[in-house]
Design a protein around this motif. Structure first.
Motif, mmCIF file in Angstrom:
data_model
loop_
_atom_site.group_PDB
_atom_site.id
_atom_site.type_symbol
_atom_site.label_atom_id
_atom_site.label_comp_id
_atom_site.label_asym_id
_atom_site.label_seq_id
_atom_site.Cartn_x
_atom_site.Cartn_y
_atom_site.Cartn_z
ATOM 1 N N VAL A 33 0.841 -1.203 0.000
ATOM 2 C CA VAL A 33 0.000 0.000 0.000
ATOM 3 C C VAL A 33 0.871 1.246 0.000
ATOM 4 O O VAL A 33 1.849 1.327 0.753
ATOM 5 N N MET A 34 0.496 2.201 -0.817
ATOM 6 C CA MET A 34 1.115 3.532 -0.813
ATOM 7 C C MET A 34 0.003 4.548 -0.561
ATOM 8 O O MET A 34 -1.092 4.432 -1.137
ATOM 9 N N GLY A 35 0.292 5.492 0.301
ATOM 10 C CA GLY A 35 -0.771 6.431 0.620
ATOM 11 C C GLY A 35 -0.259 7.794 1.033
ATOM 12 O O GLY A 35 0.943 8.003 1.228
ATOM 13 N N ASP A 50 -5.228 6.353 -0.318
ATOM 14 C CA ASP A 50 -4.211 5.322 -0.509
ATOM 15 C C ASP A 50 -4.581 4.421 -1.667
ATOM 16 O O ASP A 50 -5.706 4.464 -2.179
ATOM 17 N N ILE A 51 -3.583 3.649 -2.096
ATOM 18 C CA ILE A 51 -3.768 2.779 -3.256
ATOM 19 C C ILE A 51 -3.004 1.489 -3.004
ATOM 20 O O ILE A 51 -1.846 1.503 -2.580
ATOM 21 N N THR A 52 -3.660 0.376 -3.262
ATOM 22 C CA THR A 52 -3.041 -0.921 -3.023
ATOM 23 C C THR A 52 -2.255 -1.389 -4.246
ATOM 24 O O THR A 52 -2.324 -0.778 -5.316
ATOM 25 N N SER A 53 -1.554 -2.495 -4.079
ATOM 26 C CA SER A 53 -0.809 -3.061 -5.198
ATOM 27 C C SER A 53 -1.732 -3.482 -6.324
ATOM 28 O O SER A 53 -1.327 -3.536 -7.487
ATOM 29 N N GLY A 54 -2.965 -3.764 -5.987
ATOM 30 C CA GLY A 54 -3.943 -4.137 -7.015
ATOM 31 C C GLY A 54 -4.658 -2.969 -7.640
ATOM 32 O O GLY A 54 -5.498 -3.153 -8.521
#
Length: 119
Positions: A33-35, A50-54
């Motif tokens: 996760v990057m946020g 945030d945004i997940t790997s998917g």
């Protein structure tokens, strides 16, 4: 260790736009996760997006429709495009990255970048 470097903060008038960037670097790590979080004086740090790997994204209600989070997987970089900025968006914005490195989870924060929205 995973290091984060943020950029893109600054001073902008209400209604203006800014784009924040955060690059993660290191060795033998993967990112989940990057946020982006923010903290205004006298308040608690809060999730902005945030945004997940998917590719699944999550936004604070206060920024929906105005901010967009995106991710460049090849560059280990997360962006926050902020449009229609309001004075209440003024805060220090922090990048947060979570993942695994050498078999162990990690949770790293950037140093923060100031965003000031004022006329």
């Amino acid at each position: 260790q995973v290091q984060l470097v943020e950029s893109g903060g600054g001073l902008v008038q209400p209604g203006g736009s800014l784009r924040l960037s955060c690059v993660a670097s290191g060795s033998f790590f993967s990112i989940n996760v990057m946020g982006w979080y923010r903290q205004a004086p006298g308040t608690q740090r809060e999730l902005v997006a945030d945004i997940t790997s998917g590719g699944t994204t999550d936004y604070a209600d206060s920024v929906k429709g105005r901010f967009t989070i995106s991710r460049d997987y090849a560059k280990n970089t997360v962006y926050l495009q902020m449009n229609s900025l309001k004075p209440e968006d003024t805060a220090v914005y922090y990048c947060r990255v979570q993942g695994r490195r050498m078999g162990r989870p990690y949770d790293e924060w950037g140093q923060g970048t100031q965003v000031t929205v004022t006329s």
